[in-house]
Design a protein around this motif. Structure first.
Motif, mmCIF file in Angstrom:
data_model
loop_
_atom_site.group_PDB
_atom_site.id
_atom_site.type_symbol
_atom_site.label_atom_id
_atom_site.label_comp_id
_atom_site.label_asym_id
_atom_site.label_seq_id
_atom_site.Cartn_x
_atom_site.Cartn_y
_atom_site.Cartn_z
ATOM 1 N N TRP A 44 8.806 37.686 51.248
ATOM 2 C CA TRP A 44 10.049 36.962 51.493
ATOM 3 C C TRP A 44 11.278 37.854 51.359
ATOM 4 O O TRP A 44 12.344 37.567 51.914
ATOM 5 N N PHE A 45 11.155 38.946 50.615
ATOM 6 C CA PHE A 45 12.272 39.880 50.461
ATOM 7 C C PHE A 45 12.635 40.533 51.794
ATOM 8 O O PHE A 45 13.819 40.754 52.070
ATOM 9 N N ILE A 46 11.647 40.855 52.607
ATOM 10 C CA ILE A 46 11.895 41.645 53.821
ATOM 11 C C ILE A 46 12.887 40.968 54.767
ATOM 12 O O ILE A 46 13.874 41.596 55.169
ATOM 13 N N PRO A 47 12.712 39.684 55.144
ATOM 14 C CA PRO A 47 13.739 39.082 56.012
ATOM 15 C C PRO A 47 15.085 38.897 55.309
ATOM 16 O O PRO A 47 16.138 39.008 55.944
ATOM 17 N N ALA A 48 15.043 38.631 54.001
ATOM 18 C CA ALA A 48 16.312 38.500 53.268
ATOM 19 C C ALA A 48 17.064 39.826 53.274
ATOM 20 O O ALA A 48 18.295 39.853 53.458
ATOM 21 N N VAL A 61 17.506 46.461 43.847
ATOM 22 C CA VAL A 61 17.841 45.456 42.825
ATOM 23 C C VAL A 61 17.454 44.065 43.325
ATOM 24 O O VAL A 61 16.890 43.256 42.580
ATOM 25 N N LEU A 62 17.744 43.780 44.593
ATOM 26 C CA LEU A 62 17.360 42.490 45.165
ATOM 27 C C LEU A 62 15.843 42.318 45.175
ATOM 28 O O LEU A 62 15.334 41.237 44.868
ATOM 29 N N LEU A 63 15.117 43.382 45.488
ATOM 30 C CA LEU A 63 13.652 43.317 45.445
ATOM 31 C C LEU A 63 13.191 43.015 44.024
ATOM 32 O O LEU A 63 12.297 42.190 43.819
ATOM 33 N N LEU A 64 13.789 43.638 43.049
ATOM 34 C CA LEU A 64 13.444 43.370 41.653
ATOM 35 C C LEU A 64 13.727 41.920 41.287
ATOM 36 O O LEU A 64 12.926 41.275 40.603
ATOM 37 N N VAL A 65 14.835 41.376 41.771
ATOM 38 C CA VAL A 65 15.162 39.968 41.515
ATOM 39 C C VAL A 65 14.091 39.063 42.125
ATOM 40 O O VAL A 65 13.639 38.104 41.492
ATOM 41 N N ALA A 99 12.535 47.970 52.403
ATOM 42 C CA ALA A 99 11.541 47.134 53.083
ATOM 43 C C ALA A 99 10.174 47.800 53.074
ATOM 44 O O ALA A 99 9.149 47.123 52.950
ATOM 45 N N PHE A 100 10.122 49.115 53.168
ATOM 46 C CA PHE A 100 8.855 49.838 53.108
ATOM 47 C C PHE A 100 8.211 49.681 51.730
ATOM 48 O O PHE A 100 7.004 49.451 51.632
ATOM 49 N N VAL A 101 9.016 49.784 50.692
ATOM 50 C CA VAL A 101 8.488 49.588 49.333
ATOM 51 C C VAL A 101 7.969 48.158 49.179
ATOM 52 O O VAL A 101 6.893 47.932 48.618
ATOM 53 N N ALA A 102 8.726 47.194 49.682
ATOM 54 C CA ALA A 102 8.281 45.795 49.620
ATOM 55 C C ALA A 102 6.992 45.595 50.412
ATOM 56 O O ALA A 102 6.091 44.878 49.968
ATOM 57 N N ALA A 103 6.884 46.231 51.570
ATOM 58 C CA ALA A 103 5.665 46.109 52.374
ATOM 59 C C ALA A 103 4.470 46.716 51.642
ATOM 60 O O ALA A 103 3.358 46.175 51.703
ATOM 61 N N LEU A 104 4.682 47.814 50.950
ATOM 62 C CA LEU A 104 3.599 48.397 50.155
ATOM 63 C C LEU A 104 3.155 47.454 49.040
ATOM 64 O O LEU A 104 1.958 47.298 48.788
ATOM 65 N N THR A 119 3.854 37.486 47.657
ATOM 66 C CA THR A 119 4.661 36.512 48.389
ATOM 67 C C THR A 119 6.149 36.820 48.236
ATOM 68 O O THR A 119 6.913 36.730 49.203
ATOM 69 N N ALA A 120 6.559 37.204 47.043
ATOM 70 C CA ALA A 120 7.967 37.561 46.822
ATOM 71 C C ALA A 120 8.356 38.778 47.653
ATOM 72 O O ALA A 120 9.444 38.813 48.247
#
Length: 89
Positions: free
Chosen positions: A38-42, A12-16, A77-82, A34-35
């Motif tokens: 920035w999600f990964i460290p958050a 949900v946070l990644l979607l935000v 984090a893996f999904v965000a990295a992809l 970019t989003a």
């Protein structure tokens, strides 16, 4: 069940983050990358807070909570990295 709920919170946070990049940024794919970046460290901080709650309030040891922390952090984090890799090119 709690672990799945926390990972769901990560998604949900990644979607935000991704939606914010569409509305605040220029709407480009680079803004999505970019989003995601920035999600990964958050999310690392958020998953760390979840681990701290498990250690301090629930009474688990760090050794017991560390594998759960790694799972909770790694999946979103893996999904965000992809997404970062795909849209950042």
């Amino acid at each position: 069940m709690h672990t799945i709920m926390v990972m769901g919170g990560g998604f949900v946070l990644l979607l935000v983050f991704l939606l914010a990049s569409r509305f605040i940024g220029d709407g480009s794919l680079l803004a999505l990358a970019t989003a995601a970046k920035w999600f990964i460290p958050a999310w690392f901080i958020g998953a760390g807070i979840n681990m701290a709650v498990g250690v301090i309030k629930a009474g688990y040891s760090v050794a017991e909570e560390l594998p759960i922390f790694l799972l909770v952090f790694a999946v979103p984090a893996f999904v965000a990295a992809l997404l970062w890799w795909k849209f950042g090119r």
